[in-house]
Write a protein that holds these residues in place. Structure first.
Motif, PDB file in Angstrom:
ATOM      1  N   THR A 118      -5.579  17.139  -4.527  1.00 51.73           N
ATOM      2  CA  THR A 118      -5.016  15.913  -4.268  1.00 51.73           C
ATOM      3  C   THR A 118      -3.787  15.212  -5.041  1.00 51.73           C
ATOM      4  N   GLU A 119      -3.105  15.456  -4.679  1.00 51.98           N
ATOM      5  CA  GLU A 119      -1.817  14.713  -4.761  1.00 51.98           C
ATOM      6  C   GLU A 119      -1.539  13.140  -4.165  1.00 51.98           C
ATOM      7  N   VAL A 120      -1.349  11.988  -4.940  1.00 52.73           N
ATOM      8  CA  VAL A 120      -1.277  11.182  -5.323  1.00 52.73           C
ATOM      9  C   VAL A 120       0.427  10.468  -5.469  1.00 52.73           C
ATOM     10  N   VAL A 121       1.063   9.975  -4.072  1.00 51.19           N
ATOM     11  CA  VAL A 121       2.453  10.289  -4.665  1.00 51.19           C
ATOM     12  C   VAL A 121       2.826   8.304  -4.415  1.00 51.19           C
ATOM     13  N   LEU A 159       1.041  -1.208  -0.001  1.00 48.31           N
ATOM     14  CA  LEU A 159       0.204   0.205  -0.237  1.00 48.31           C
ATOM     15  C   LEU A 159       0.855   1.040  -0.553  1.00 48.31           C
ATOM     16  N   ASN A 160       1.697   1.880  -1.153  1.00 46.66           N
ATOM     17  CA  ASN A 160       2.647   2.584  -1.299  1.00 46.66           C
ATOM     18  C   ASN A 160       2.069   3.939  -2.192  1.00 46.66           C
ATOM     19  N   ARG A 161       1.112   3.982  -2.265  1.00 44.70           N
ATOM     20  CA  ARG A 161      -0.095   4.727  -3.498  1.00 44.70           C
ATOM     21  C   ARG A 161      -0.310   6.291  -1.770  1.00 44.70           C
ATOM     22  N   TRP A 162      -0.129   6.651  -1.491  1.00 46.25           N
ATOM     23  CA  TRP A 162      -0.512   7.889  -0.249  1.00 46.25           C
ATOM     24  C   TRP A 162      -1.427   8.773  -1.280  1.00 46.25           C
ATOM     25  N   ALA A 163      -2.351   9.167  -0.853  1.00 46.92           N
ATOM     26  CA  ALA A 163      -3.058  10.356  -0.995  1.00 46.92           C
ATOM     27  C   ALA A 163      -3.238  11.412  -0.527  1.00 46.92           C
ATOM     28  N   ILE A 164      -2.698  12.940  -0.281  1.00 42.42           N
ATOM     29  CA  ILE A 164      -2.747  13.817  -0.016  1.00 42.42           C
ATOM     30  C   ILE A 164      -3.352  15.544  -0.325  1.00 42.42           C
ATOM     31  N   GLY A 165      -4.062  15.926  -0.042  1.00 42.62           N
ATOM     32  CA  GLY A 165      -4.326  17.038  -0.658  1.00 42.62           C
ATOM     33  C   GLY A 165      -5.766  17.499   0.008  1.00 42.62           C
ATOM     34  N   ASN A 166      -6.725  18.654  -0.152  1.00 40.57           N
ATOM     35  CA  ASN A 166      -7.179  19.112   0.334  1.00 40.57           C
ATOM     36  C   ASN A 166      -8.555  19.449  -0.172  1.00 40.57           C
ATOM     37  N   ASP A 167      -9.671  20.073  -0.406  1.00 46.15           N
ATOM     38  CA  ASP A 167     -10.482  19.722  -0.219  1.00 46.15           C
ATOM     39  C   ASP A 167     -10.838  19.910  -2.393  1.00 46.15           C
TER      40      ASP A 167
END
Length: 306
Positions: free
Chosen positions: A214-217, A203-211
């Protein structure tokens, strides 16, 4: 439906389950003659033969089988209704089996159960933990707490609250490596990833963002494990950055043992559900557990009440 008709349905179910007039009489604490007379009264009222009987055979007619099968359903509905009404005033008692994911169960649910048990001393409570919080109800569990929407046929599913994943690391790691300035810089850091317990999928696709964005790294982990608590422990000991559920790390964040990275951003939102088998939600102990858990978890890293 009159009381006598309900009583007749219960009587007939007991008779069929017993398999003979004599066995039914023993179970009901009466005589075979009395059982035979009551059966005859029911058949006369309905105008139909329900049981085909002679010295060697006891079986149901077609109308008898219909009366039995539909009667079971009607009696069950009445029992469920009475249980639901009476449970609102009856103190929880008996045995309560609860299933939960390992880390949530150990860090949040176990302390809650201690306080819940003190308020309901007539309850015996069993807590079962699984690495992914997945059970079937053949495990004799009354409530299963599940992160993510479950797919359990015939179950009653209640959403309790929401949490989210956050990026975090120890102060020691941040002193050594500094903070990433942008989510894309995570690929240059030591990352700690969870693997699926059965498939070993990473599980190495990390989603991070706001409303709005969203960036998926996709990160390459320095360390990975199938157990969420091990990832937690590695983060605490300064081994790298973890993508953890807020409900699992909120206390360490408050105490400064972990630092939230990109505090203005948030990761994947996860809902917490209570899964109850069939009509189990009518039991006083189950209703009390779910109702008292709702306000508690709002103080334990969950964002809102369902």
């Amino acid at each position: 439906m009159s009381y006598d008709e309900i009583g007749d349905l219960r009587f007939f179910s007991a008779l069929v389950d017993a398999g003979s007039l004599t066995a039914a009489a023993r179970g009901l604490g009466t005589s075979p003659a009395a059982v035979s007379r009551r059966l005859a009264r029911i058949e006369a009222r309905l105008g139909s033969t329900l049981v085909i009987r002679n010295t060697r055979h006891f079986g149901l007619s077609e109308t008898g089988r219909l009366y039995y099968e539909r009667g079971l359903a009607i009696v069950a509905e009445i029992d469920y209704l009475e249980e639901e009404i009476s449970s609102s005033t009856r103190a929880p008692r008996g045995t309560l089996g609860i299933g939960a994911p390992v880390e949530l169960g150990r860090r949040q649910i176990a302390p809650f159960i201690e306080a819940f048990s003190a308020r309901h001393p007539k309850l015996n409570i069993n807590l079962a933990l699984a690495s992914e919080g997945v059970y079937d109800f053949s495990d004799s569990l009354d409530v299963v707490l599940r992160l993510g929407l479950p797919d359990t046929p015939g179950a009653v599913v209640t959403r309790l609250a929401s949490t989210m994943r956050v990026l975090c690391a120890s102060p020691d790691y941040i002193r050594r490596r500094s903070l990433p300035a942008h989510p894309r810089e995570l690929v240059r850091h030591d990352c700690l990833c969870l693997r699926r317990n059965k498939t070993m999928a990473l599980l190495n696709r990390w989603a991070i963002g706001n409303d709005t964005e969203t960036e998926v790294v996709t990160v390459e982990p320095r360390l990975s494990a199938t157990n969420a608590e091990i990832i937690h422990d590695w983060a605490l000991s300064g081994q790298g950055i973890a993508y953890k559920l807020l409900c699992d790390v909120y206390q360490d964040l408050e105490e400064g043992k972990l630092v939230r990275i990109f505090p203005d951003l948030q990761g994947e939102k996860i809902d917490l559900y209570a899964v109850l088998p069939g009509r189990q939600h009518t039991r006083a102990s189950v209703r009390a557990f779910v109702n008292e858990l709702r306000p508690y978890i709002r103080t334990a890293g969950f964002m809102d009440q369902g």
